[in-house]
Design a protein around this motif. Structure first.
Motif, PDB file in Angstrom:
ATOM      1  N   SER A  66       0.852  -1.186   0.000  1.00  0.00           N
ATOM      2  CA  SER A  66       0.000   0.000   0.000  1.00  0.00           C
ATOM      3  C   SER A  66       0.888   1.236   0.000  1.00  0.00           C
ATOM      4  O   SER A  66       2.073   1.172   0.346  1.00  0.00           O
ATOM      5  CB  SER A  66      -0.948   0.002   1.211  1.00  0.00           C
ATOM      6  OG  SER A  66      -0.215  -0.138   2.421  1.00  0.00           O
ATOM      7  N   SER A  67       0.319   2.355  -0.376  1.00  0.00           N
ATOM      8  CA  SER A  67       1.077   3.598  -0.494  1.00  0.00           C
ATOM      9  C   SER A  67       0.814   4.493   0.720  1.00  0.00           C
ATOM     10  O   SER A  67      -0.338   4.613   1.141  1.00  0.00           O
ATOM     11  CB  SER A  67       0.656   4.322  -1.783  1.00  0.00           C
ATOM     12  OG  SER A  67       1.359   5.516  -1.937  1.00  0.00           O
ATOM     13  N   PRO A  68       1.828   5.104   1.316  1.00  0.00           N
ATOM     14  CA  PRO A  68       3.230   5.169   0.871  1.00  0.00           C
ATOM     15  C   PRO A  68       4.064   3.939   1.255  1.00  0.00           C
ATOM     16  O   PRO A  68       5.123   3.705   0.681  1.00  0.00           O
ATOM     17  CB  PRO A  68       3.751   6.413   1.600  1.00  0.00           C
ATOM     18  CG  PRO A  68       2.940   6.485   2.848  1.00  0.00           C
ATOM     19  CD  PRO A  68       1.562   6.003   2.460  1.00  0.00           C
ATOM     20  N   PHE A  69       3.621   3.164   2.242  1.00  0.00           N
ATOM     21  CA  PHE A  69       4.266   1.901   2.599  1.00  0.00           C
ATOM     22  C   PHE A  69       3.242   1.089   3.382  1.00  0.00           C
ATOM     23  O   PHE A  69       2.317   1.642   3.993  1.00  0.00           O
ATOM     24  CB  PHE A  69       5.533   2.123   3.438  1.00  0.00           C
ATOM     25  CG  PHE A  69       5.309   2.906   4.692  1.00  0.00           C
ATOM     26  CD1 PHE A  69       4.944   2.288   5.889  1.00  0.00           C
ATOM     27  CD2 PHE A  69       5.456   4.291   4.694  1.00  0.00           C
ATOM     28  CE1 PHE A  69       4.730   3.015   7.054  1.00  0.00           C
ATOM     29  CE2 PHE A  69       5.242   5.035   5.855  1.00  0.00           C
ATOM     30  CZ  PHE A  69       4.872   4.396   7.039  1.00  0.00           C
ATOM     31  N   PRO A  70       3.334  -0.223   3.364  1.00  0.00           N
ATOM     32  CA  PRO A  70       2.330  -1.034   4.049  1.00  0.00           C
ATOM     33  C   PRO A  70       2.519  -1.015   5.561  1.00  0.00           C
ATOM     34  O   PRO A  70       3.628  -0.857   6.065  1.00  0.00           O
ATOM     35  CB  PRO A  70       2.570  -2.442   3.491  1.00  0.00           C
ATOM     36  CG  PRO A  70       4.012  -2.434   3.114  1.00  0.00           C
ATOM     37  CD  PRO A  70       4.328  -1.048   2.643  1.00  0.00           C
ATOM     38  N   MET A  71       1.419  -1.167   6.267  1.00  0.00           N
ATOM     39  CA  MET A  71       1.471  -1.319   7.709  1.00  0.00           C
ATOM     40  C   MET A  71       1.882  -2.747   8.036  1.00  0.00           C
ATOM     41  O   MET A  71       1.402  -3.706   7.431  1.00  0.00           O
ATOM     42  CB  MET A  71       0.098  -1.021   8.306  1.00  0.00           C
ATOM     43  CG  MET A  71       0.052  -1.058   9.817  1.00  0.00           C
ATOM     44  SD  MET A  71      -1.590  -0.582  10.394  1.00  0.00           S
ATOM     45  CE  MET A  71      -1.626   1.144   9.899  1.00  0.00           C
ATOM     46  N   THR A  72       2.796  -2.905   8.992  1.00  0.00           N
ATOM     47  CA  THR A  72       3.214  -4.225   9.443  1.00  0.00           C
ATOM     48  C   THR A  72       2.510  -4.534  10.750  1.00  0.00           C
ATOM     49  O   THR A  72       2.461  -3.699  11.658  1.00  0.00           O
ATOM     50  CB  THR A  72       4.737  -4.283   9.653  1.00  0.00           C
ATOM     51  OG1 THR A  72       5.389  -4.041   8.400  1.00  0.00           O
ATOM     52  CG2 THR A  72       5.167  -5.648  10.176  1.00  0.00           C
ATOM     53  N   PHE A  73       1.972  -5.743  10.841  1.00  0.00           N
ATOM     54  CA  PHE A  73       1.224  -6.123  12.039  1.00  0.00           C
ATOM     55  C   PHE A  73       2.072  -7.003  12.952  1.00  0.00           C
ATOM     56  O   PHE A  73       2.827  -7.864  12.496  1.00  0.00           O
ATOM     57  CB  PHE A  73      -0.063  -6.847  11.651  1.00  0.00           C
ATOM     58  CG  PHE A  73      -1.055  -5.935  10.988  1.00  0.00           C
ATOM     59  CD1 PHE A  73      -1.705  -4.949  11.709  1.00  0.00           C
ATOM     60  CD2 PHE A  73      -1.323  -6.053   9.634  1.00  0.00           C
ATOM     61  CE1 PHE A  73      -2.604  -4.096  11.106  1.00  0.00           C
ATOM     62  CE2 PHE A  73      -2.224  -5.201   9.010  1.00  0.00           C
ATOM     63  CZ  PHE A  73      -2.862  -4.210   9.753  1.00  0.00           C
ATOM     64  N   ALA A  74       1.905  -6.765  14.247  1.00  0.00           N
ATOM     65  CA  ALA A  74       2.611  -7.557  15.252  1.00  0.00           C
ATOM     66  C   ALA A  74       1.778  -8.743  15.706  1.00  0.00           C
ATOM     67  O   ALA A  74       2.324  -9.791  16.066  1.00  0.00           O
ATOM     68  CB  ALA A  74       2.969  -6.683  16.454  1.00  0.00           C
ATOM     69  N   SER A  75       0.440  -8.593  15.682  1.00  0.00           N
ATOM     70  CA  SER A  75      -0.414  -9.669  16.172  1.00  0.00           C
ATOM     71  C   SER A  75      -1.854  -9.446  15.738  1.00  0.00           C
ATOM     72  O   SER A  75      -2.235  -8.366  15.272  1.00  0.00           O
ATOM     73  CB  SER A  75      -0.365  -9.742  17.710  1.00  0.00           C
ATOM     74  OG  SER A  75      -0.880  -8.543  18.286  1.00  0.00           O
ATOM     75  N   GLY A  76      -2.649 -10.511  15.895  1.00  0.00           N
ATOM     76  CA  GLY A  76      -4.081 -10.434  15.653  1.00  0.00           C
ATOM     77  C   GLY A  76      -4.821 -11.219  16.706  1.00  0.00           C
ATOM     78  O   GLY A  76      -4.335 -12.266  17.165  1.00  0.00           O
ATOM     79  N   ASN A  77      -5.973 -10.723  17.105  1.00  0.00           N
ATOM     80  CA  ASN A  77      -6.776 -11.420  18.093  1.00  0.00           C
ATOM     81  C   ASN A  77      -8.248 -11.151  17.806  1.00  0.00           C
ATOM     82  O   ASN A  77      -8.663  -9.992  17.696  1.00  0.00           O
ATOM     83  CB  ASN A  77      -6.428 -10.945  19.507  1.00  0.00           C
ATOM     84  CG  ASN A  77      -7.174 -11.725  20.572  1.00  0.00           C
ATOM     85  OD1 ASN A  77      -7.095 -12.946  20.628  1.00  0.00           O
ATOM     86  ND2 ASN A  77      -7.924 -11.028  21.405  1.00  0.00           N
ATOM     87  N   GLY A  78      -9.025 -12.216  17.675  1.00  0.00           N
ATOM     88  CA  GLY A  78     -10.439 -12.031  17.345  1.00  0.00           C
ATOM     89  C   GLY A  78     -10.589 -11.340  16.011  1.00  0.00           C
ATOM     90  O   GLY A  78     -10.090 -11.815  14.990  1.00  0.00           O
TER      91      GLY A  78
END
Length: 474
Positions: A66-78
């Motif tokens: 995605s622009s300008p840069f992608p978001m990086t995820f640390a975790s997911g819950n529910g």
């Protein structure tokens, strides 16, 4: 929206920054939104820059850029995702339909854990694959899957379905449709000349257009068409719903011409308990399935009826086709799939589709309140969709509209400013604590509730109210 909020709160680890309230020219507004995004996500920016040292563009899956840069995820819950920078977002992307069960379903976690205690990479058949095959054929038998083969992805499932069709018919040409997506090597986006498609003899026709599809078929040499490959709803193509008349025309034409009718239900099989093919009364020769069936793990499948002989080609005792793959029956996916299909009951399916209908209705009501034009005035009922997908060319009038069915929804913009509006909408929704695809794709997961839908619609109304002029509202 008339539905009250549930008492359960929508959590967030941080307060999301609200965009400015005054109207700005779109280019300035987008630049400001991207600047706020960059300031708010320094860890994601660092992760992206670091990844660029080893991955072209810092990416190994193009759709996630995605622009300008992608978001990086640390975790997911529910139904929530937490970024490296500590912000939590409600997930409305649902891993492009594969994440149907949310990010931490305990039943699936326990099924995988139990299976792993017995070892993996066993190098032979295991009991999990036999049970999963039985569940798949029972679930999707009415759509035509009586015999099934597992693969590692929807791409591979469609690849094998095409290969089987060519061998079965002794022909080469495959009819596909503009904006169709059947995997990274079988995609047909409009306006893009360069793809990484397999070198099959693809013949292109416009989706939902019987007249021009017939004209295309009439130009083919006799007995040259091996298969017709179609999605009942074009998922990656914008959640464009195929009309019943169009899909039945393709079904009838394939059988009349002696071609194999392949229905790609990698995404759409989650919309109806026995598959959308069954709900529409279609009689496909082959059907393909995707990752949600495997609990969101690496999974795909293709199958067909016993009386059509096609699947018998893969019978190693007598068949002509080899189909191998180390992870076709991997323990993790087989265990997860068995648990997942039991979880996704008819009741759960109806609930998530009703929630999707509620979301779509709320979004359409926002657009109507602000008098935002919609190309072709796209109606709500799938059977009433226009014969052409709504125009998104720069020459079209400005507007914003919603497509899709049940738990699969697409948000679209039209006119010369559509690209800016689409990107600005994505940034706006992030600032409101909501994550979806930058292109506007939405796939609900089972962890979402009405309170999350209400939050989405409220956030969208802020965007529409602020940018009404650019959207062509009055």
């Amino acid at each position: 929206m008339s539905n009250p909020l549930h008492s359960r709160s929508v959590s967030s680890t941080k307060t999301h920054r609200s965009p400015p309230t005054q109207y700005e020219p779109l280019s300035a507004a987008l630049a400001a939104a991207q600047a706020r995004y960059t300031i708010a996500n320094p860890e994601s920016l660092k992760a992206h820059n670091d990844a660029c040292q080893d991955l072209p563009g810092g990416n190994t899956r193009t759709v996630l850029h995605s622009s300008p840069f992608p978001m990086t995820f640390a975790s997911g819950n529910g139904c929530e995702l937490t970024s490296l920078d500590g912000d939590t977002y409600i997930d409305f992307l649902g891993e492009y339909t594969a994440g149907l069960y949310g990010h931490s379903n305990q039943t699936i976690v326990e099924a995988i854990g139990e299976a792993m205690t017995k070892g993996w990479n066993l190098g032979g058949p295991n009991s999990y694959e036999r049970r999963l095959a039985n569940k798949v054929s029972f679930r999707f038998g009415l759509s035509g899957i009586e015999l099934v083969r597992f693969t590692n992805s929807g791409t591979e499932a469609n690849t094998m379905a095409i290969a089987a069709s060519i061998v079965f018919t002794g022909r080469k040409k495959i009819l596909v449709f503009t904006n169709g997506y059947h995997g990274s090597t079988i995609s047909f986006p409009s306006g893009i000349a360069l793809t990484t498609n397999l070198p099959h003899e693809f013949v292109h026709a416009p989706y939902n257009d019987i007249i021009r599809t017939k004209a295309t078929l009439d130009t083919l040499p006799k007995d040259s068409l091996a298969a017709i490959l179609v999605e009942p709803i074009q998922g990656s193509g914008g959640c464009i719903v195929g009309t019943r008349e169009f899909l039945h025309y393709l079904n009838d034409s394939a059988h009349k011409l002696g071609a194999v009718f392949i229905v790609d239900e990698v995404m759409t099989s989650r919309l109806s308990y026995h598959g959308l093919s069954a709900a529409l009364g279609l009689k496909p020769d082959l059907v393909t399935l995707g990752k949600w069936v495997g609990g969101g793990m690496s999974f795909g499948a293709f199958g067909g009826r016993k009386d059509k002989v096609i699947m018998a080609l893969f019978d190693p005792r007598t068949g002509a086709l080899s189909h191998s793959g180390t992870f076709n029956n991997n323990i993790v996916t087989m265990a997860a799939g068995n648990a997942a299909l039991d979880l996704y009951t008819e009741e759960k399916l109806k609930g998530i589709n009703d929630l999707g209908d509620l979301l779509k209705q709320g979004m359409e009501e926002v657009l109507q309140r602000h008098k935002i034009p919609s190309p072709n005035q796209t109606p709500s009922k799938p059977s009433e969709y226009p014969s052409q997908e709504p125009s998104t060319s720069d020459q079209s009038d400005p507007g914003m509209y919603v497509t899709g069915q049940g738990s699969m929804i697409g948000v679209h913009f039209s006119g010369a400013l559509q690209a800016q509006l689409r990107n600005l909408f994505w940034h706006h929704m992030l600032e409101e604590g909501i994550y979806l695809a930058q292109r506007g794709f939405i796939a609900l997961n089972l962890e979402l509730g009405e309170e999350h839908v209400e939050k989405f619609v409220t956030a969208m109304e802020k965007f529409v109210g602020k940018h009404k002029a650019a959207l062509g509202g009055s």
